[in-house]
Enzyme design. Structure first.
Site, PDB file in Angstrom:
ATOM      1  N   LEU A 134       7.620  17.849  10.112  1.00 54.76           N
ATOM      2  CA  LEU A 134       8.891  17.708  10.840  1.00 54.76           C
ATOM      3  C   LEU A 134       9.990  18.431  10.061  1.00 54.76           C
ATOM      4  O   LEU A 134      10.294  18.046   8.934  1.00 54.76           O
ATOM      5  CB  LEU A 134       9.214  16.196  10.935  1.00 54.76           C
ATOM      6  CG  LEU A 134      10.560  15.773  11.504  1.00 54.76           C
ATOM      7  CD1 LEU A 134      10.692  16.166  12.968  1.00 54.76           C
ATOM      8  CD2 LEU A 134      10.721  14.240  11.367  1.00 54.76           C
ATOM      9  N   HIS A 135      10.546  19.493  10.644  1.00 57.02           N
ATOM     10  CA  HIS A 135      11.657  20.161   9.947  1.00 57.02           C
ATOM     11  C   HIS A 135      12.571  20.958  10.869  1.00 57.02           C
ATOM     12  O   HIS A 135      13.602  21.456  10.435  1.00 57.02           O
ATOM     13  CB  HIS A 135      11.123  21.118   8.871  1.00 57.02           C
ATOM     14  CG  HIS A 135      10.578  22.398   9.448  1.00 57.02           C
ATOM     15  ND1 HIS A 135       9.335  22.494   9.995  1.00 57.02           N
ATOM     16  CD2 HIS A 135      11.131  23.640   9.573  1.00 57.02           C
ATOM     17  CE1 HIS A 135       9.129  23.727  10.428  1.00 57.02           C
ATOM     18  NE2 HIS A 135      10.208  24.436  10.192  1.00 57.02           N
ATOM     19  N   ARG A 136      12.196  21.102  12.134  1.00 58.77           N
ATOM     20  CA  ARG A 136      12.920  21.994  13.038  1.00 58.77           C
ATOM     21  C   ARG A 136      14.379  21.537  13.170  1.00 58.77           C
ATOM     22  O   ARG A 136      14.648  20.339  13.362  1.00 58.77           O
ATOM     23  CB  ARG A 136      12.205  21.952  14.388  1.00 58.77           C
ATOM     24  CG  ARG A 136      12.605  22.918  15.425  1.00 58.77           C
ATOM     25  CD  ARG A 136      12.262  24.353  15.209  1.00 58.77           C
ATOM     26  NE  ARG A 136      10.937  24.617  14.722  1.00 58.77           N
ATOM     27  CZ  ARG A 136      10.619  25.611  13.870  1.00 58.77           C
ATOM     28  NH1 ARG A 136      11.548  26.429  13.426  1.00 58.77           N
ATOM     29  NH2 ARG A 136       9.399  25.802  13.469  1.00 58.77           N
ATOM     30  N   ARG A 192      14.497  19.713   3.878  1.00 60.86           N
ATOM     31  CA  ARG A 192      15.584  19.595   4.855  1.00 60.86           C
ATOM     32  C   ARG A 192      15.571  18.208   5.495  1.00 60.86           C
ATOM     33  O   ARG A 192      16.603  17.541   5.614  1.00 60.86           O
ATOM     34  CB  ARG A 192      15.369  20.654   5.951  1.00 60.86           C
ATOM     35  CG  ARG A 192      16.280  20.498   7.118  1.00 60.86           C
ATOM     36  CD  ARG A 192      15.871  21.369   8.299  1.00 60.86           C
ATOM     37  NE  ARG A 192      17.055  21.606   9.090  1.00 60.86           N
ATOM     38  CZ  ARG A 192      17.788  22.704   9.020  1.00 60.86           C
ATOM     39  NH1 ARG A 192      17.449  23.693   8.250  1.00 60.86           N
ATOM     40  NH2 ARG A 192      18.875  22.834   9.749  1.00 60.86           N
ATOM     41  N   ASP A 251       6.587  19.773  14.664  1.00 57.17           N
ATOM     42  CA  ASP A 251       7.548  20.640  15.344  1.00 57.17           C
ATOM     43  C   ASP A 251       7.539  22.030  14.708  1.00 57.17           C
ATOM     44  O   ASP A 251       8.431  22.842  14.948  1.00 57.17           O
ATOM     45  CB  ASP A 251       8.951  20.030  15.367  1.00 57.17           C
ATOM     46  CG  ASP A 251       9.534  19.827  13.971  1.00 57.17           C
ATOM     47  OD1 ASP A 251       8.875  20.179  12.965  1.00 57.17           O
ATOM     48  OD2 ASP A 251      10.667  19.304  13.889  1.00 57.17           O
TER      49      ASP A 251
END
Ligand code: UD1
Ligand code: UDP
Length: 357
Positions: A202-204, A238, A276
């Site tokens: 998950l980082h988008r 992030r 993502d």
């Protein structure tokens, strides 16, 4: 022929590794590696150079952790200086990050031809920083290496067929990497893993920078981990920052970002992929797993059409439901959708032919 390869973010190290291998096996091409410094933690950068045998960068910038405009602008200025001093015949860029756009633009302004690996991908969502980066990079490249038929079609629809550029379908370099390095798979050290698990990433920006979407995804992941199947999540820096800032509690098996060898081990052993990421959607497929994608669009539409990837956005109910339906499902690639591991050879052969023509 002297090529400067410009990379800066995790997926670009993985993509560049296989082309760099192929270049070293080819006579007549000298590669100079420029790392912008966009990703800089040891487990987001150095580990890939060490594991994948990428030559140490010849030029290392230190540009990261700022707004898009500042990051891209500073990269543009510093890459220009490097290009002026090294005078390459061509610049090679990958994907759709700020490092990609800055590298391509610096080269184009100096009239140095640009080759773009992963050209032609589109989400048709201009809110994504990556969509802006990839459209602009394609516009200023003269060699467009497309991974899929869809990517070629996208460029044709944008009028590239009538431009004085080369659009070539070569397959996906990420499949080359998955095939080349899967024999090196190793379990992530110092963590005991359950027999069955969902591998999540998950980082988008569209998820992490939107408090409502991020909270919904955290809710879904916690529920799946608690009630269905353990979730292993190597957490991008992030996302770690934003989850802390928003006071959210992510109660899954969190691990620091892992190297590529550990990642391919996790991909091989998991029962399902929930992500993502752009690259991880395809890697699920390469390792025979179904994928649930926490986005509203994807550039890899052929996986959706085949029914092996499902878009669920950031809706916690849809995410949990899709996991129940797909856990343990095995998927196949009878048509070598992504080129079967030949993309880097095709790209380097083409670059080589360019020298002799
Ligand atoms: C970037 C790319 C994205 C790609 C992703 C791959 C752009 C616009 N985005 O997003 O397309 O999918 O890389 O992972 O180029 N950080 C660290 N340590 C690191 C790297 C990042 O702490 O080693 C932090 C930065 O300080 C920053 C945040 O993570 O606060 C985001 O990093 P940034 O490079 O701006 O974007 P990514 O989300 O990594
Ligand atoms: N990856 C990795 N370690 C991790 C998470 C991802 O090696 O902890 C690899 C993953 O296998 C894929 C690439 O990084 O090859 C994808 O990068 P990311 O998801 O950061 O970027 P995207 O593909 O979305 O641009």
């Amino acid at each position: 022929m002297k090529i400067i390869t410009i990379i800066g973010a995790r997926p670009q190290f993985i993509k560049a590794s296989v082309i760099s291998h192929a270049i070293r096996k080819t006579s007549g091409i000298k590669e100079i590696m420029l790392h912008t410094g966009q990703h800089f933690d040891a487990n987001m950068s150095d580990i890939f150079f060490n594991q994948l045998g990428i030559p140490k960068p010849d030029i290392k910038l230190n540009i990261n952790s700022s707004s898009h405009g500042e990051m891209t602008g500073r990269m543009l200025a510093e890459i220009e200086q490097a290009l002026l001093s090294h005078k390459p015949d061509r610049v090679l860029v990958y994907g759709d990050t700020n490092s990609t756009l800055a590298g391509a633009l610096a080269a184009a302004k100096l009239h140095i031809p640009v080759a773009h690996v992963e050209a032609g991908l589109r989400s048709f969502n201009m809110q994504m920083p990556e969509e802006i980066n990839r459209i602009l990079t394609d516009q200023i490249s003269d060699l467009l290496f497309c991974p899929t038929d869809t990517a070629v079609k996208n460029l044709n629809n944008e009028g590239f067929a009538t431009k004085n550029v080369e659009v070539l379908k070569v397959g996906d370099v990420m499949q080359d990497a998955a095939l080349l390095f899967s024999k090196n798979a190793i379990a992530p050290p110092n963590i005991s893993l359950p027999e069955q698990f969902v591998l999540a990433t998950l980082h988008r920006a569209e998820n992490t920078d939107n408090p409502e979407r991020l909270a919904n995804i955290v809710l879904a992941l916690n529920q799946i981990h608690r009630e269905q199947v353990p979730v292993i999540l190597p957490l991008h820096p992030r996302t770690r920052k934003l989850i802390t800032q928003q006071g959210l509690k992510l109660n899954v098996r969190l691990v620091d970002p892992v190297g590529y060898f550990e990642m391919v081990w996790l991909l091989d052993k998991c029962q399902l992929v929930l992500t993502d990421s752009g690259g991880v959607q395809k890697e699920a497929f390469f390792f025979g797993k179904a994928c649930i994608t926490m986005r509203d669009q994807t550039e890899w539409v052929e996986l959706i059409e085949m029914g092996v990837n499902e878009l669920v956005g950031a809706d916690n109910l849809k995410i949990a439901d899709a996991v129940i339906r797909n856990i343990g499902r095995k998927v196949q690639d009878p048509h070598q959708l992504y080129g079967g591991g030949q993309a880097s050879l095709r790209i380097v052969q083409h670059l080589r032919e360019r020298i002799s023509s």
